[in-house]
Write an enzyme that holds these catalytic residues in place. Structure first.
Site, short mmCIF file in Angstrom:
data_model
loop_
_atom_site.label_atom_id
_atom_site.label_comp_id
_atom_site.label_asym_id
_atom_site.label_seq_id
_atom_site.Cartn_x
_atom_site.Cartn_y
_atom_site.Cartn_z
N GLY A 1 -10.70 30.27 -5.43
CA GLY A 1 -11.07 29.43 -5.47
C GLY A 1 -11.81 29.02 -4.03
O GLY A 1 -12.71 28.77 -3.82
N ARG B 1 8.24 16.10 -2.83
CA ARG B 1 9.36 16.87 -3.05
C ARG B 1 8.41 18.42 -2.99
O ARG B 1 7.25 18.24 -3.57
CB ARG B 1 9.62 16.16 -4.32
CG ARG B 1 10.78 17.41 -5.53
CD ARG B 1 11.44 16.76 -5.56
NE ARG B 1 11.11 15.78 -6.94
CZ ARG B 1 11.23 15.98 -8.72
NH1 ARG B 1 12.78 16.39 -8.64
NH2 ARG B 1 10.85 14.89 -9.47
N LYS C 1 3.26 14.99 -2.66
CA LYS C 1 2.20 14.40 -1.86
C LYS C 1 1.17 15.60 -2.02
O LYS C 1 0.50 15.21 -1.01
CB LYS C 1 2.47 13.90 -0.37
CG LYS C 1 3.63 12.65 -1.17
CD LYS C 1 3.49 12.09 0.38
CE LYS C 1 4.47 13.15 2.16
NZ LYS C 1 4.18 12.17 2.84
N GLY D 1 -4.69 30.23 -8.37
CA GLY D 1 -3.67 31.10 -7.15
C GLY D 1 -2.59 29.80 -6.34
O GLY D 1 -1.83 30.85 -5.96
N GLU E 1 -3.62 21.65 0.64
CA GLU E 1 -4.43 22.18 1.96
C GLU E 1 -4.08 21.39 3.59
O GLU E 1 -4.92 21.53 4.12
CB GLU E 1 -5.46 21.35 1.13
CG GLU E 1 -6.84 21.78 -0.03
CD GLU E 1 -7.43 21.37 -0.99
OE1 GLU E 1 -8.60 21.62 -0.20
OE2 GLU E 1 -6.72 20.48 -1.23
MO1 MOS Z 1 -9.77 23.00 -2.80
S1 MOS Z 1 -11.81 22.36 -1.64
O1 MOS Z 1 -10.04 21.32 -2.63
O2 MOS Z 1 -10.62 23.07 -3.81
#
Ligand code: MOS
Length: 735
Positions: free
Chosen positions: A236, A625, A698, A464, A702
């Site tokens: 996604g 963690r 945390k 994923g 990304e």
């Molecule tokens: Mo991601 S841009 O927070 O699916």
């Protein structure tokens, strides 16, 4: 006693289904009596539709209907706003009027017995336009820019412009990033089926309940009349965080022909039918003292959005707090263009800012003659200077020391063009990674069955990262069950509420809800046992009881205990079920919580031809963690590879003459392939941030995309002495 399942490198529990084709994606559901829909996209980039001739299409065998604004029913389009993004509201009212707002906008949809007939029919629909010149070029636009309100609005502390003027050393540059598309492997697809006023959607979505709410708003029906099913999502990266117009078109078509309808976007249509990362220009200015204390930071961002919606990313977040500095001025402007609406994409906001900011810091380090890691460490803040709050945890120094040691940073000669391998110029670069820790309210159900298995469920997604697996581990840990006796359900809007599967918040939010539900279920079982005179645990203090191997037992006398099956059987119950929720409370207001990392890159640049090849990438991350180190490592590799794409390859090319996207396919839109991906590795520091949330995570997805493009760009500078400030870095720029 069983070892905790948290922290184990468990392989994906859904892996066998995926590799055997048993995982069913949106387009693969077999629904009886299905018809097929194909979208006709506008071949004008702006203007009005003057005619839609459907006669040839309707004359084709198998074509059931052609819908355009001329015959489509008017839809209520009730207001809908998702908390995550004020732009989520589908204010593109599809097939509702004759206006063309962007190239590729759906102007008709053909429904037929077969996909082939629908596709052929779509090619025969003759749409005529009164076309106007679209404005699609961010650099050339004269439109009045819009200032986003709220958290993305203008920010200042101190007098950054004066401090910049007075600084000993200044960097003041503009960094440009092109538009990028998500390009998940799975095409966006929807199967829509009506049963009276109730709508079922099998859909590719990262947020089943919002898709249900959005479609309910479009059709003016109650939210619980829309059932969204999406057990597997084939990638996604943000593209499936909202319901795009094709979802409405599938539902509209299904209602028109009174049959279930499947609509799959083509790869080409994905570039105009779903969002993208907006093209953005960023001015980044830094002032510093001679010894490298940053005294001023100016950040001015200017990004494209559509003329009919405003999409905002969190592009000011990092500039406000990542470095200690008394003076900051940050602003963000949206430039409305004749384009469709951009959306969140892989590390939204912070991946963007980290490119400009981390390149500028590298430029400052070079100017001052200070090692770029040392410069960063000299500007480490003791607390969050934007919010005034302490960090829940910030181990960036450790990320740098572990990263530098592993990567071999100490061997680096700081001079540019100082290393080569034949005709390849070699360089290394570094950058900070950082991504906010999002947390949202979430709910989970947990059930123990009479056979001693557990079912845990929440309406989240798994695009994923391994949600099925990591949630199974959290549940198994709470319940003291082996992971193969826990089943986790997701991807269904009728399950307990969950936030969007995005923003790297699923583990913190849904994981904490799963923890709460499973702890409550275990406590309920404990209470039943200690209260019953026939239980070996009768009268034991609940706090002295532990769970493991599917049973409850006295912690100091493990032989004294009983299984969940025994407890349920004695109670005469086939199951026991609880539902619990998690809410972040005031932790986000009291603590500044981010995931951090240090990214290292080595590149080779062909001196004659300008080719850039990444040779090595390494990231060291502080993410709290780690529930599953195997999945986490896989996330890091994915993020780092995504960074190669952002730095060197990915580029959505818009032909500004008519707004057409020139390279709307995977042959011409370049993403990294195996040959582009060299030695890529990452480590996560051992950690546990219970201030962040009850399970100490945390968010780790990304953050691994942030900083990478800057590390590569900085390495290119080190190799060649050339600063390329436009992404992607192409060979033309290095010739
Ligand atoms: Mo991601 S841009 O927070 O699916």
């Amino acid at each position: 006693m069983t070892e905790s399942s948290i922290g184990q490198p468990l392989s994906r529990v859904d892996g066998p289904l995926k590799v055997t084709g048993g995982a069913t994606y949106a387009a693969e559901f077999g629904v009886a009596g299905m018809a097929y829909a194909v979208i006709v996209g506008s071949s004008a980039g702006r203007g009005r539709i003057t005619g839609v001739d459907t006669r040839a299409a309707l004359a084709q065998p198998g074509v059931l209907a052609v819908l355009s604004h001329l015959n489509a029913p008017r839809l209520p389009y009730r207001e809908y706003r998702a908390a995550v993004d004020p732009a989520v509201g589908e204010r593109l009212h599809v097939l509702q009027d004759d206006r063309v707002r962007f190239f590729g906008q759906p102007v008709a949809v053909v429904v037929a017995e077969t996909l082939e007939a629908a596709g052929h029919g779509a090619s025969l629909v003759d749409v005529t336009y009164a076309a106007e010149q679209p404005s699609t070029d961010l650099a050339a636009s004269t439109a009045t820019p819009l200032a986003p309100p709220g958290v993305n609005g203008d920010y200042a502390r101190g007098d950054a412009d004066a401090a910049l003027r007075d600084a000993h050393t200044r960097i003041d540059q503009t960094y440009r990033m092109t538009r990028e598309n998500h390009n998940p492997m799975e095409l966006h697809a929807t199967i829509a089926q009506w049963d009276g006023d109730r709508l079922v959607l099998w859909d590719k979505t990262q947020w089943v309940q919002s898709t249900a709410a959005q479609l309910a708003a479009v059709f003016g029906i109650p939210e619980d009349s829309v059932h969204v099913i999406s057990p597997f999502v084939g990638g996604g990266f943000g593209s499936a965080l909202r319901a795009w117009p094709h979802v409405t078109l599938a539902a509209l078509a299904a209602r028109q022909v009174s049959r279930p309808v499947k609509l799959v976007l083509t790869r080409r249509q994905m570039y105009s039918g779903t969002g993208y990362r907006a093209a953005i220009d960023q001015r980044l200015a830094l002032g510093s003292t001679a010894d490298g204390r940053i005294t001023s930071l100016v950040h001015e961002a200017r990004a494209e959005t559509s003329a009919y919606e405003q999409h905002t990313d969190a592009v000011l977040v990092l500039s406000r707090f990542l470095y200690s500095t008394p003076a900051v001025r940050a602003s963000y402007r949206l430039v409305p263009l004749d384009v469709h609406t951009p959306t969140f994409m892989r590390g939204p906001g912070q991946a963007t800012t980290s490119y400009a900011l981390e390149c500028a810091v590298d430029e400052l380090a070079h100017e001052l003659g200070i090692d770029p890691i040392e410069l960063r460490l000299r500007n480490e803040p003791g607390h969050d200077e934007f919010t005034g709050t302490p960090f829940s945890s910030r181990r960036l120094r450790e990320c740098y020391s572990v990263g530098a040691r592993t990567f071999g940073w100490a061997k680096r000669n700081p001079a540019v063009r100082s290393a080569r391998d034949g005709h390849w110029l070699l360089g290394t670069g570094v950058a900070t990674a950082c991504y906010h820790t999002m947390r949202s309210a979430a709910e989970s159900l947990a059930r123990i069955n009479e056979d001693g298995t557990a079912v845990v469920a929440s309406a989240t997604s798994d695009m994923g990262p391994g949600t099925y697996t990591s949630m199974t581990q959290v549940a198994a840990d709470s319940l003291g069950l082996p992971t193969d006796r826990v089943g986790f359900l997701l991807g269904d809007s009728t399950l307990p509420p969950a936030p969007p599967h995005g923003g790297s918040q699923t583990m913190a939010s849904v994981g904490s809800a799963v923890r709460a539900a499973c702890d409550a279920l275990r406590d309920n079982l404990t209470r039943l046992a200690v209260a019953h005179s026939a239980s070996p645990l009768h009268g034991v203090r609940p706090s002295d009881i532990a769970a493991g191997d599917g049973r409850l037992f006295v912690r100091d006398a493990p032989d004294r205990g009983e299984t969940y099956q025994q407890i349920l059987a004695r109670e005469g119950r086939s199951r026991l079920q609880v539902r619990r929720s998690y809410a972040p409370g005031d932790a986000p207001d009291r603590f500044s919580t981010y995931a951090y990392g240090a990214v290292f890159a080595e590149v080779a640049v062909d001196e004659d031809l300008g080719f850039v090849r990444v040779r090595r990438l390494f990231g060291a991350y502080d993410v709290g963690r780690v529930i599953n180190p195997k999945l986490a490592h896989s996330q890091a590799i994915g993020g780092l590879v995504g960074g190669i794409g952002m730095a060197l390859l990915e580029h959505t090319v818009v032909d500004h003459r008519d707004g057409r996207i020139v390279n709307a396919n995977l042959a011409d839109y370049l993403v990294p392939v195996n040959a582009d991906v060299p030695a890529v590795d990452a480590v996560y520091l051992d950690g546990d941030d219970r201030t962040a949330d009850p399970i100490g995570v945390k968010g780790l997805g990304e953050v691994t995309l942030t900083g990478v493009a800057a590390a590569i760009a900085n390495a290119v500078h080190h190799a060649t002495g050339r600063r390329v400030r436009d992404l992607p870095i192409t060979l033309e720029a290095l010739l």
